[in-house]
Structure formats: structure tokens, C-alpha cells
Scaffold this motif. Structure first.
Motif, short mmCIF file in Angstrom:
data_model
loop_
_atom_site.label_atom_id
_atom_site.label_comp_id
_atom_site.label_asym_id
_atom_site.label_seq_id
_atom_site.Cartn_x
_atom_site.Cartn_y
_atom_site.Cartn_z
N SER A 175 1.00 -0.99 0.09
CA SER A 175 -0.09 0.19 -0.07
C SER A 175 0.99 1.45 -0.01
CB SER A 175 -0.81 0.24 1.13
OG SER A 175 -1.91 1.02 1.79
N SER A 177 -0.17 3.84 0.08
CA SER A 177 -1.07 4.83 1.10
C SER A 177 -0.60 4.70 3.13
CB SER A 177 -2.47 5.20 1.23
OG SER A 177 -3.04 3.81 0.84
N THR A 178 0.44 3.66 2.35
CA THR A 178 -0.07 2.95 4.49
C THR A 178 1.67 3.79 4.21
OG1 THR A 178 -1.86 1.65 4.69
CG2 THR A 178 0.76 1.33 5.90
N TYR A 179 2.88 3.17 3.33
CA TYR A 179 3.56 3.57 3.86
C TYR A 179 4.33 4.52 2.89
CZ TYR A 179 2.89 -1.20 5.65
OH TYR A 179 2.89 -2.35 6.13
#
Length: 363
Positions: A175, A177-179
Motif C-alpha cells: 500500500s 498510502s500506508t508506507y
């Protein structure tokens, strides 16, 4: 039957000729595509022997480094910081078909070889164009580029380096958006009277002049150069973007590419060792449309470090040709040239995008 006549097995002729021509076929397809050529030049045309998916090892963390003296205790803390990106195999095929009438009309040995040559060239040109188009950005959904044909097409470079790298999309099964370490650099170059930027962009420029355009491209280059892993080694843009850059260099110092390894495409050196190329299939990532859209209005500059871009192919399905088969309802037979592979990236933060560039910059 006259003693000078002979029967030629077209199936065996084509199969053996295609087997012998496989390496030039691959080389010609790569050589017609600036992105693939650059990837191959860095050793990025790689083979994987099967597997459910393509595996790309990633390094995103650092081990601790600390000074010490004499008998100081050394750090033995285990460190994570390594993972794997997984990319889905994509399958491409192009047919080589011949009807019985074509065989009979070209039954002489020389005639058959001429027909064979034409069939191979037709397949070669078709694959080269389709691979190039899919790699740059053929399909768009919600102003974002995706793998077309229901996810069966190759992952395009515009998917790896999107306008908004913070959107909730997984690339390589990770992801973005997460990392944050799994995001490319994004620069908003929209001419709107201010240096404001889209929420997903790292920075913004109000581009009205060649000087401002050069500044924005330099800023993107430096952003992609930060941290270990080296600097970008090429810039890719559309035709108008190339022309604007070229016009801006009039009466100014130009770099000249001296290396014999220069790719066989029109280019200008942005910096020593960093050529700028253009491709007719380059999409407009600012507007979010493919190259042939009537809404195409803005230029895009991709900053690439091809050391971390790989085109991975299956070792047993690298432009192979299948045996001929005859459809039960046709007086013809067909073979296919097959490719299993996909475009992969192992360091997205070393790639970048300048989008939304006004194509009317003239001074």
C-alpha cells in the motif's frame, strides 16, 4: 508429378524460422521502445523461472551504525527493513495465421519465405507497438492509469509513478498510502497563478516560462536523488514537452551525449548522463488522459532511475511461438507468439513525475 516439384511444410518452416528469429525479435521489440531500451541497458530485462507471481526484493530500512571505542558493547539488535513486492504475471499473444489459399498462392519456396517474412514483421510491429502503449499508459480510470483489459494488460509506468502517490492503491501488493517509503516523487506544475499544489504532490510550481520549467525539472531531479540509491538517469516526456525543453535551450549551453551507449532515440541532455527523450504514447497525467484523447492538454515529465525498473519475463515464455492449430470451422491455421511478464519497480522513491505543464510556454 513433375520431378522438379516439391512439397513445403509451412508449419515446420514457420516454426523453425521463428525459433531461429526469437532473439532478433526480442531485440527489435526492445529497440523500438525507449523505456524498455533504457531498462535493458541497466540490466533490467530479467527472467524468472515460473512462480505464482513475480517476486521483487525490496530494502526500505537501514541497519544502525554507531561509533565505538575499545571494548564498548556493539549493537546486535535485529533489524527488519526488508520485504518483497509481488507483481502479477501478464500474458500477451499475437497470432500468425495463414489460410490454405495463401499457402497455395505462395507455394513456391521463395514465395513462402517472402510471405513468412511479412507475417513475422507484421507480428513484430504489432507486439512492439502494443507493449509500448501498455507500458506508458493505455487505460485510465478516474483520472488514474491502470492495467487495462480488466487488469490483464501490463502494469504501466504511469501506474508506478502516478499523479497522486498517496492514493489508496497497492503497487506490488504494498500500500502506497500506508508506507511513505513506497511512494515516488510528485511535483504539480500547473499554471494557476500560485505555487499551490495538489494534496498528493510533494511540491508545486506555477510554470509560465522556460526558466521556471527548468527549475521545476531540476527540483524533481534533486528530489529523486535524495538518499542512497543513486540519481535518475533519464527523463521521459511527450513530443510537446520535448519541443518546449529544446526551445528553452536556444542560445544557451547544451550538453552533448558522447557515450556510445546512447539509446537510438531523439534526445537532449538534461544533465551529463541524463538524457531527455520523448515518446508519442506518453499520456497526460495532469489531465488524466491517454495519448490519443481529444482532452490531451498538458505535458508530463517522468524522472526515471531505470536501475530500479525491471521488465521480468517468464524464462520459458519469452516471445515463444506455439505450434500451428487448425480451427474446426476455418480453412486456415494459426500459431501464436507468447510473452509472460510485467513491469516491476524495486525503488519507487527514486522515480518522479512533473505533471500539469502548460504546453504554451514560449519564452
Amino acid at each position: 508429378m513433375p520431378p522438379s516439384s516439391r512439397t513445403i511444410d509451412y508449419d515446420a518452416l514457420l516454426t523453425s524460422t521463428l525459433d531461429a528469429y526469437r532473439e532478433p525479435l526480442t531485440d527489435n521489440i526492445i529497440a523500438s521502445n525507449v523505456l524498455l531500451s533504457a531498462i535493458k541497458a541497466e540490466g533490467g530485462w530479467q527472467k524468472q523461472d515460473g512462480g505464482e507471481r513475480i517476486r521483487i526484493p525490496l530494502m526500505y530500512g537501514k541497519t544502525p551504525v554507531k561509533s565505538y571505542s575499545g571494548y564498548d558493547t556493539l549493537d546486535v539488535t535485529p533489524v527488519d527493513g526488508m520485504t518483497t513486492a509481488f507483481y502479477t504475471w501478464r500474458q500477451l499473444a499475437t497470432p500468425i495465421a495463414i489460410s490454405r489459399m495463401e499457402e497455395r498462392q505462395n507455394s513456391g519456396e521463395a514465395a513462402l519465405f517472402n510471405l513468412l517474412k511479412a507475417k513475422i514483421q507484421q507480428a513484430e510491429l504489432s507486439i512492439a507497438e502494443e507493449v509500448n502503449l501498455q507500458l506508458l499508459g493505455k487505460t485510465v480510470s478516474g483520472s488514474a492509469f491502470i492495467s487495462g483489459n480488466g487488469g490483464k494488460d501490463l502494469d504501466p509506468i504511469a501506474l508506478h509513478i502516478p499523479k497522486d502517490p498517496t492514493s489508496a492503491v497497492s503497487i506490488g501488493n504494498i500500500s502506497q498510502s500506508t508506507y511513505s517509503w513506497w511512494r515516488p516523487r510528485s511535483v504539480d506544475g500547473t499554471t494557476d497563478g500560485s505555487t499551490s499544489k495538489d494534496s498528493g504532490a510533494d511540491s508545486g510550481f506555477d510554470l509560465n516560462t522556460w526558466a521556471e520549467l527548468f527549475e521545476a525539472i531540476s527540483h524533481l531531479y534533486n528530489r529523486c536523488s535524495r538518499g542512497p540509491g543513486g540519481r535518475p538517469n533519464m527523463v521521459l516526456t511527450d513530443q510537446r514537452g520535448f519541443e518546449m525543453f529544446e526551445s528553452g535551450l536556444r542560445d544557451k549551453t547544451r550538453y552533448t551525449q558522447q557515450s556510445k551507449a546512447t539509446l537510438a532515440f531523439d534526445n537532449i541532455l538534461f544533465k551529463p548522463g541524463v538524457p531527455l527523450y520523448w515518446d508519442e504514447f506518453m499520456p497526460d497525467l495532469g489531465t488524466g488522459v491517454a495519448y490519443d484523447s481529444a482532452s490531451y492538454a498538458l505535458s508530463t515529465y517522468m524522472m526515471l532511475n531505470t536501475k530500479y525498473l525491471n521488465f521480468v519475463v517468464d524464462s520459458q515464455t519469452d516471445f515463444i511461438n506455439t505450434p500451428f492449430t487448425k480451427p474446426e470451422n476455418q480453412d486456415a491455421k494459426v500459431a501464436h507468439i507468447l510473452l509472460y511478464g510485467n513491469l516491476c519497480c524495486s525503488q519507487r522513491r527514486k522515480q518522479g513525475l512533473l505533471y500539469g505543464v502548460n504546453q504554451s510556454i514560449v519564452a
